[in-house]
Scaffold this active site. Structure first.
Site, PDB file in Angstrom:
ATOM      1  N   SER A   1       5.471   6.098  -4.270  1.00  0.00           N
ATOM      2  CA  SER A   1       6.417   7.167  -3.690  1.00  0.00           C
ATOM      3  C   SER A   1       6.937   6.741  -2.608  1.00  0.00           C
ATOM      4  O   SER A   1       6.565   5.802  -1.759  1.00  0.00           O
ATOM      5  CB  SER A   1       5.589   8.495  -3.614  1.00  0.00           C
ATOM      6  OG  SER A   1       4.676   8.365  -2.573  1.00  0.00           O
ATOM      7  N   GLY A   2       7.895   7.541  -2.069  1.00  0.00           N
ATOM      8  CA  GLY A   2       8.894   7.285  -0.989  1.00  0.00           C
ATOM      9  C   GLY A   2       9.139   5.951  -0.548  1.00  0.00           C
ATOM     10  O   GLY A   2       9.904   5.169  -1.428  1.00  0.00           O
ATOM     11  N   ILE A   3       8.891   5.466   0.757  1.00  0.00           N
ATOM     12  CA  ILE A   3       9.298   4.100   1.177  1.00  0.00           C
ATOM     13  C   ILE A   3       8.758   3.108   0.333  1.00  0.00           C
ATOM     14  O   ILE A   3       9.369   2.076  -0.001  1.00  0.00           O
ATOM     15  CB  ILE A   3       9.065   4.005   2.457  1.00  0.00           C
ATOM     16  CG1 ILE A   3       9.859   5.003   3.481  1.00  0.00           C
ATOM     17  CG2 ILE A   3       9.260   2.504   3.211  1.00  0.00           C
ATOM     18  CD1 ILE A   3       9.311   5.106   4.865  1.00  0.00           C
ATOM     19  N   GLY A   4       7.563   3.273  -0.143  1.00  0.00           N
ATOM     20  CA  GLY A   4       6.727   2.248  -0.644  1.00  0.00           C
ATOM     21  C   GLY A   4       7.395   2.015  -2.076  1.00  0.00           C
ATOM     22  O   GLY A   4       7.639   0.752  -2.761  1.00  0.00           O
TER      23      GLY A   4
ATOM     24  N   TYR B   1      -0.586  11.517  15.730  1.00  0.00           N
ATOM     25  CA  TYR B   1       0.102  10.540  14.883  1.00  0.00           C
ATOM     26  C   TYR B   1       0.955   9.661  15.504  1.00  0.00           C
ATOM     27  O   TYR B   1       0.772   8.206  15.599  1.00  0.00           O
ATOM     28  CB  TYR B   1       1.466  11.219  14.042  1.00  0.00           C
ATOM     29  CG  TYR B   1       2.066  10.213  13.135  1.00  0.00           C
ATOM     30  CD1 TYR B   1       1.522   9.705  11.969  1.00  0.00           C
ATOM     31  CD2 TYR B   1       3.452   9.821  13.723  1.00  0.00           C
ATOM     32  CE1 TYR B   1       2.457   8.754  11.289  1.00  0.00           C
ATOM     33  CE2 TYR B   1       4.143   9.098  12.782  1.00  0.00           C
ATOM     34  CZ  TYR B   1       3.644   8.690  11.638  1.00  0.00           C
ATOM     35  OH  TYR B   1       4.401   7.817  11.142  1.00  0.00           O
TER      36      TYR B   1
ATOM     37  N   THR C   1       0.918  -1.191   0.005  1.00  0.00           N
ATOM     38  CA  THR C   1       0.014  -0.133  -0.031  1.00  0.00           C
ATOM     39  C   THR C   1       1.072   1.184  -0.030  1.00  0.00           C
ATOM     40  O   THR C   1       1.846   1.123   0.609  1.00  0.00           O
ATOM     41  CB  THR C   1      -1.000   0.042   1.276  1.00  0.00           C
ATOM     42  OG1 THR C   1      -0.109  -0.122   2.300  1.00  0.00           O
ATOM     43  CG2 THR C   1      -1.715  -1.120   1.393  1.00  0.00           C
ATOM     44  N   GLY C   2       0.434   2.071  -0.639  1.00  0.00           N
ATOM     45  CA  GLY C   2       1.296   3.611  -0.729  1.00  0.00           C
ATOM     46  C   GLY C   2       2.515   3.413  -1.450  1.00  0.00           C
ATOM     47  O   GLY C   2       3.684   3.495  -1.106  1.00  0.00           O
ATOM     48  N   GLY C   3       2.553   2.695  -2.671  1.00  0.00           N
ATOM     49  CA  GLY C   3       3.688   2.068  -3.333  1.00  0.00           C
ATOM     50  C   GLY C   3       4.273   2.788  -4.198  1.00  0.00           C
ATOM     51  O   GLY C   3       5.290   2.451  -5.095  1.00  0.00           O
TER      52      GLY C   3
END
Length: 254
Positions: free
Chosen positions: A15-18, A153, A11-13
């Site tokens: 950008s960034g870490i994903g 958070y 999930t969230g793949g």
């Protein structure tokens, strides 16, 4: 755990870490499906990495979760569910109203906590039926010590960390071979943290540590400064709090 040939849903793949995880999973011979809210970013990933399957899906939305499950099932299912998507907001910064604090907190819990549980519930039977399957849940260094700048958070990650540990134990009691990995990153250099001058780890190093931990069946994967904060939070909690919340933060909050 052998990752070669595994089918991974991130999930969230886009950008960034994903995105970095997508690259490194492909490099070791895994097949990857990614989700995200931004179709343009998904299309960009597909253009540079044609073997990746992209599905537009928002972790916050229940209807998207059901649609995602249906599409993944039609593709033949997955072996690994990697919960990477997450949101955060500096709820106590100056200029944030009480109503905004509550609104931000609700959104963080919907994405960071309830979104994880929802997808786990949908994919659980599928994953339990697979040989050498796993769930990867991203919590945070802030699940060990909270940040003054990010109280809600931090709270969402504490809730997620407790859930992760108990999910793992429940599966163990049931005799399931499904593994549950908890990834605890420190501050990572991404678009979300671009304006912060604190010490950061690269996405490459974080994902490299994640994959190493999975291969070695290390169920709790603490990376970088998270290792130090973990020890200090148990032995010297006041010191750990001050390291996560240096004095310069106090002035910003006054």
């Amino acid at each position: 755990m052998n990752l070669k040939g595994k089918i991974v849903l991130i999930t969230g793949g886009a950008s960034g870490i994903g995105l970095e995880a997508t690259k490194q999973f492909l490099e070791i011979g895994a097949r990857v499906i990614i989700t995200g809210r931004n179709q343009d970013k998904l299309d960009a990933v597909k253009q540079t990495m044609p073997s990746v399957t992209v599905i537009k899906s928002d972790v916050e939305k229940e209807e998207d979760a059901y649609a995602l499950f249906t599409q993944v099932t039609a593709l033949g299912g997955i072996d690994i569910l990697y919960h990477n998507a997450g949101v955060g907001s500096p709820a106590l910064n100056l200029g944030i109203t009480n109503d905004q604090i509550l609104e931000n907190a609700v959104y963080e819990m919907k994405v960071n906590y309830f979104g994880v549980i929802r997808l786990n519930n949908l994919f659980m039977d599928m994953l339990k039926s697979r040989n050498q399957a796993a769930i990867i849940i991203t919590t945070s260094i802030l699940s060990l010590v909270p940040a003054l700048e990010e109280p809600t958070y931090s709270a969402s990650k504490v809730a997620l960390s407790f859930y992760t540990k108990l999910l793992r134990k429940n599966l163990e009691i049931l005799g399931s071979g499904l593994k549950v990995f908890e990834l605890l990153p420190p501050l990572v250099a991404t678009e979300m943290t671009a304006k912060r001058n604190d010490k950061k780890i690269t996405t490459h190093d974080l994902v490299k540590a994640l994959l190493s931990g999975i291969k070695n069946d290390q169920l709790t994967i603490r990376v970088g400064d998270t290792k130090i904060i973990y020890v200090l939070s148990r032995l010297f909690p006041g010191l750990a709090f001050n390291l996560v919340n240096p004095k310069k933060i106090y002035a910003q909050l006054r």
